[in-house]
Scaffold this motif. Structure first.
Motif, PDB file in Angstrom:
ATOM      1  N   LYS A 105      62.454  44.083  -9.166  1.00 15.98           N
ATOM      2  CA  LYS A 105      61.302  43.285  -8.755  1.00 15.98           C
ATOM      3  C   LYS A 105      60.035  44.122  -8.966  1.00 15.98           C
ATOM      4  CE  LYS A 105      63.266  39.497  -7.124  1.00 15.98           C
ATOM      5  NZ  LYS A 105      63.379  39.276  -5.679  1.00 15.98           N
ATOM      6  N   SER A 106      58.990  43.507  -9.499  1.00 18.47           N
ATOM      7  CA  SER A 106      57.765  44.255  -9.775  1.00 18.47           C
ATOM      8  C   SER A 106      56.549  43.336  -9.687  1.00 18.47           C
ATOM      9  CB  SER A 106      57.826  44.898 -11.167  1.00 18.47           C
ATOM     10  OG  SER A 106      56.589  45.509 -11.503  1.00 18.47           O
ATOM     11  N   SER A 107      55.479  43.880  -9.137  1.00 22.97           N
ATOM     12  CA  SER A 107      54.217  43.133  -9.069  1.00 22.97           C
ATOM     13  C   SER A 107      53.153  43.761  -9.963  1.00 22.97           C
ATOM     14  CB  SER A 107      53.716  43.096  -7.619  1.00 22.97           C
ATOM     15  OG  SER A 107      53.542  44.412  -7.113  1.00 22.97           O
ATOM     16  N   SER A 108      53.577  44.693 -10.827  1.00 21.52           N
ATOM     17  CA  SER A 108      52.636  45.362 -11.723  1.00 21.52           C
ATOM     18  C   SER A 108      51.973  44.344 -12.648  1.00 21.52           C
ATOM     19  CB  SER A 108      53.362  46.420 -12.560  1.00 21.52           C
ATOM     20  OG  SER A 108      52.534  46.890 -13.599  1.00 21.52           O
ATOM     21  N   GLU A 109      50.671  44.502 -12.846  1.00 23.21           N
ATOM     22  CA  GLU A 109      49.944  43.568 -13.714  1.00 23.21           C
ATOM     23  C   GLU A 109      50.216  43.836 -15.188  1.00 23.21           C
ATOM     24  OE1 GLU A 109      45.819  43.513 -12.834  1.00 23.21           O
ATOM     25  OE2 GLU A 109      46.079  42.854 -10.751  1.00 23.21           O
ATOM     26  N   THR A 110      50.594  45.078 -15.522  1.00 25.42           N
ATOM     27  CA  THR A 110      50.763  45.441 -16.932  1.00 25.42           C
ATOM     28  C   THR A 110      52.212  45.705 -17.327  1.00 25.42           C
ATOM     29  OG1 THR A 110      50.351  47.776 -16.405  1.00 25.42           O
ATOM     30  CG2 THR A 110      48.452  46.435 -17.080  1.00 25.42           C
ATOM     31  N   GLU A 111      53.106  45.937 -16.356  1.00 22.74           N
ATOM     32  CA  GLU A 111      54.477  46.323 -16.685  1.00 22.74           C
ATOM     33  C   GLU A 111      55.504  45.359 -16.109  1.00 22.74           C
ATOM     34  OE1 GLU A 111      55.220  48.921 -18.711  1.00 22.74           O
ATOM     35  OE2 GLU A 111      53.068  49.265 -18.974  1.00 22.74           O
ATOM     36  N   SER A 112      55.116  44.111 -15.929  1.00 25.31           N
ATOM     37  CA  SER A 112      56.063  43.142 -15.384  1.00 25.31           C
ATOM     38  C   SER A 112      55.908  41.795 -16.082  1.00 25.31           C
ATOM     39  CB  SER A 112      55.859  42.965 -13.874  1.00 25.31           C
ATOM     40  OG  SER A 112      54.625  42.332 -13.612  1.00 25.31           O
ATOM     41  N   TYR A 113      56.928  40.952 -15.874  1.00 22.04           N
ATOM     42  CA  TYR A 113      56.882  39.579 -16.392  1.00 22.04           C
ATOM     43  C   TYR A 113      57.580  38.689 -15.385  1.00 22.04           C
ATOM     44  CZ  TYR A 113      57.450  35.501 -19.358  1.00 22.04           C
ATOM     45  OH  TYR A 113      57.399  34.227 -19.869  1.00 22.04           O
ATOM     46  N   ASN A 114      56.862  37.687 -14.896  1.00 28.09           N
ATOM     47  CA  ASN A 114      57.412  36.759 -13.898  1.00 28.09           C
ATOM     48  C   ASN A 114      58.036  37.471 -12.699  1.00 28.09           C
ATOM     49  OD1 ASN A 114      56.568  34.497 -15.218  1.00 28.09           O
ATOM     50  ND2 ASN A 114      58.591  33.861 -15.946  1.00 28.09           N
ATOM     51  N   GLY A 115      57.383  38.560 -12.269  1.00 31.41           N
ATOM     52  CA  GLY A 115      57.839  39.252 -11.071  1.00 31.41           C
ATOM     53  C   GLY A 115      58.937  40.267 -11.286  1.00 31.41           C
ATOM     54  N   TYR A 116      59.296  40.520 -12.545  1.00 34.18           N
ATOM     55  CA  TYR A 116      60.348  41.495 -12.842  1.00 34.18           C
ATOM     56  C   TYR A 116      59.827  42.567 -13.791  1.00 34.18           C
ATOM     57  CZ  TYR A 116      63.751  38.459 -10.621  1.00 34.18           C
ATOM     58  OH  TYR A 116      64.444  37.719  -9.697  1.00 34.18           O
ATOM     59  N   GLY A 117      60.391  43.767 -13.651  1.00 36.30           N
ATOM     60  CA  GLY A 117      60.015  44.867 -14.517  1.00 36.30           C
ATOM     61  C   GLY A 117      61.239  45.651 -14.950  1.00 36.30           C
ATOM     62  N   LEU A 118      61.030  46.585 -15.855  1.00 39.53           N
ATOM     63  CA  LEU A 118      62.118  47.437 -16.333  1.00 39.53           C
ATOM     64  C   LEU A 118      62.424  48.515 -15.308  1.00 39.53           C
ATOM     65  CD1 LEU A 118      60.854  47.934 -19.994  1.00 39.53           C
ATOM     66  CD2 LEU A 118      62.739  46.461 -19.273  1.00 39.53           C
ATOM     67  N   HIS A 119      63.689  48.864 -15.204  1.00 43.07           N
ATOM     68  CA  HIS A 119      64.095  49.960 -14.328  1.00 43.07           C
ATOM     69  C   HIS A 119      63.570  51.275 -14.891  1.00 43.07           C
ATOM     70  CE1 HIS A 119      66.685  52.668 -12.025  1.00 43.07           C
ATOM     71  NE2 HIS A 119      66.915  51.643 -11.215  1.00 43.07           N
ATOM     72  N   ARG A 120      63.242  52.217 -14.003  1.00 46.46           N
ATOM     73  CA  ARG A 120      62.689  53.503 -14.445  1.00 46.46           C
ATOM     74  C   ARG A 120      63.587  54.190 -15.467  1.00 46.46           C
ATOM     75  NH1 ARG A 120      58.584  55.827 -15.970  1.00 46.46           N
ATOM     76  NH2 ARG A 120      57.539  54.779 -14.232  1.00 46.46           N
ATOM     77  N   SER A 121      64.896  54.120 -15.305  1.00 46.02           N
ATOM     78  CA  SER A 121      65.810  54.766 -16.252  1.00 46.02           C
ATOM     79  C   SER A 121      65.680  54.159 -17.645  1.00 46.02           C
ATOM     80  CB  SER A 121      67.255  54.669 -15.767  1.00 46.02           C
ATOM     81  OG  SER A 121      67.660  53.312 -15.646  1.00 46.02           O
ATOM     82  N   ASP A 122      65.471  52.838 -17.714  1.00 45.86           N
ATOM     83  CA  ASP A 122      65.305  52.202 -19.019  1.00 45.86           C
ATOM     84  C   ASP A 122      63.936  52.526 -19.612  1.00 45.86           C
ATOM     85  OD1 ASP A 122      67.808  51.102 -19.236  1.00 45.86           O
ATOM     86  OD2 ASP A 122      67.243  49.170 -18.383  1.00 45.86           O
ATOM     87  N   ILE A 123      62.910  52.632 -18.766  1.00 40.45           N
ATOM     88  CA  ILE A 123      61.582  53.017 -19.260  1.00 40.45           C
ATOM     89  C   ILE A 123      61.648  54.418 -19.863  1.00 40.45           C
ATOM     90  CG2 ILE A 123      59.215  53.593 -18.567  1.00 40.45           C
ATOM     91  CD1 ILE A 123      59.406  51.372 -16.474  1.00 40.45           C
ATOM     92  N   ASP A 124      62.329  55.330 -19.176  1.00 38.37           N
ATOM     93  CA  ASP A 124      62.465  56.694 -19.693  1.00 38.37           C
ATOM     94  C   ASP A 124      63.247  56.713 -21.000  1.00 38.37           C
ATOM     95  OD1 ASP A 124      61.095  57.596 -17.487  1.00 38.37           O
ATOM     96  OD2 ASP A 124      62.882  58.238 -16.387  1.00 38.37           O
ATOM     97  N   ARG A 125      64.273  55.868 -21.062  1.00 29.82           N
ATOM     98  CA  ARG A 125      65.084  55.806 -22.283  1.00 29.82           C
ATOM     99  C   ARG A 125      64.254  55.246 -23.438  1.00 29.82           C
ATOM    100  NH1 ARG A 125      69.181  53.405 -19.922  1.00 29.82           N
ATOM    101  NH2 ARG A 125      70.120  55.371 -19.278  1.00 29.82           N
ATOM    102  N   LEU A 126      63.489  54.208 -23.178  1.00 25.32           N
ATOM    103  CA  LEU A 126      62.667  53.596 -24.222  1.00 25.32           C
ATOM    104  C   LEU A 126      61.556  54.533 -24.694  1.00 25.32           C
ATOM    105  CD1 LEU A 126      62.413  50.006 -22.735  1.00 25.32           C
ATOM    106  CD2 LEU A 126      63.441  50.596 -24.946  1.00 25.32           C
ATOM    107  N   ALA A 127      61.170  55.488 -23.853  1.00 23.58           N
ATOM    108  CA  ALA A 127      60.129  56.439 -24.236  1.00 23.58           C
ATOM    109  C   ALA A 127      60.577  57.315 -25.401  1.00 23.58           C
ATOM    110  CB  ALA A 127      59.745  57.309 -23.037  1.00 23.58           C
ATOM    111  N   ARG A 128      61.881  57.404 -25.634  1.00 24.44           N
ATOM    112  CA  ARG A 128      62.391  58.198 -26.764  1.00 24.44           C
ATOM    113  C   ARG A 128      62.216  57.460 -28.091  1.00 24.44           C
ATOM    114  NH1 ARG A 128      68.330  58.849 -24.137  1.00 24.44           N
ATOM    115  NH2 ARG A 128      67.694  59.508 -22.042  1.00 24.44           N
ATOM    116  N   ALA A 129      62.037  56.164 -28.027  1.00 21.18           N
ATOM    117  CA  ALA A 129      61.951  55.360 -29.252  1.00 21.18           C
ATOM    118  C   ALA A 129      60.610  55.584 -29.948  1.00 21.18           C
ATOM    119  CB  ALA A 129      62.139  53.886 -28.936  1.00 21.18           C
TER     120      ALA A 129
END
Length: 228
Positions: A105-129
């Motif tokens: 669940k996320s209320s971030s204006e830039t890192e969410s969509y319809n009240g949901y966001g990526l888990h921190r582990s997936d954000i860290d993983r995607l940072a390698r891309a």
């Protein structure tokens, strides 16, 4: 009249030799499957640039594991883009292509969509891309052409066929293998099917592994321009 002792020993040796020969040929065939870049199947939609375009595409093709995987790759291309507005769309696309159980669940204006966001582990993983990694999954994008996508309106994502140990459609969990123009073997993606029949990515760690450096990497000036 039965076989003599020596005849039985000879027949046993022949049987063992034939079995070793069969195993060796099977290993050769399996190895060829791993490195043969001819896709067993592929999807070639246009690269979506807005969330609405992505949703329209997802609802059309993500009713199969390969379709869900294709959506993930196209979301990744937007996600790693250096243009902030494109990346912002890519964040929403990525949230839409990831399995619901992996979201928070996320209320971030830039890192969410319809009240949901990526888990921190997936954000860290995607940072390698990197753009090179993301682009490499589109047919024709190779180290030789600096992973240039030739036709964004026909972004072909190819899959290697493998049925063993990959799950089943009926079980709702399936692993597919995506070809990369910068890797010797296809890379796995694990997907699950939600209650709406949409296949979404659950595990993608192999997808963000480095690829071969682009040709311009041997020329610092060219590589700097390529990396902008």
């Amino acid at each position: 009249m039965g076989l003599s002792y020596n005849e039985k020993r000879y027949a046993k040796k022949i049987g063992k030799w034939l079995w070793r020969l069969f195993k060796k040929e099977k290993q050769k065939r399996d190895a060829a499957k791993l490195t043969d870049h001819k896709p067993s199947s592929s999807l070639a939609p246009p690269i979506p640039r807005t969330v609405d375009e992505f949703l329209s595409l997802r609802d059309r093709i993500a009713n199969t594991p390969e379709g869900g995987a294709t959506c993930f790759i196209l979301a990744l291309i937007n996600y790693v883009d250096s243009d902030p507005s494109v990346h912002a769309e890519g964040v929403s696309m990525m949230i839409l292509s990831i399995s619901e159980e992996n979201l928070i669940k996320s209320s971030s204006e830039t890192e969410s969509y319809n009240g949901y966001g990526l888990h921190r582990s997936d954000i860290d993983r995607l940072a390698r891309a990197t753009p090179d990694i993301a682009h490499s999954y589109i047919a024709g994008a190779t180290p030789e052409n600096d992973y240039t996508i030739q036709n964004p309106n026909c972004a072909s994502v190819g899959f290697r066929k493998q049925d063993d140990y990959t799950g089943t459609i009926a079980s709702g969990t399936k692993k597919v293998f995506v070809w990369s123009g910068g890797a010797a073997t296809a890379r796995p993606l694990t997907l699950t099917c939600n209650v709406k029949g949409i296949w979404k990515v659950k595990e993608f760690s192999s997808i963000v592994v480095e690829v071969q450096p682009p040709a311009s990497a041997s020329n610092p000036a060219m590589y700097a321009a390529h990396s902008l």
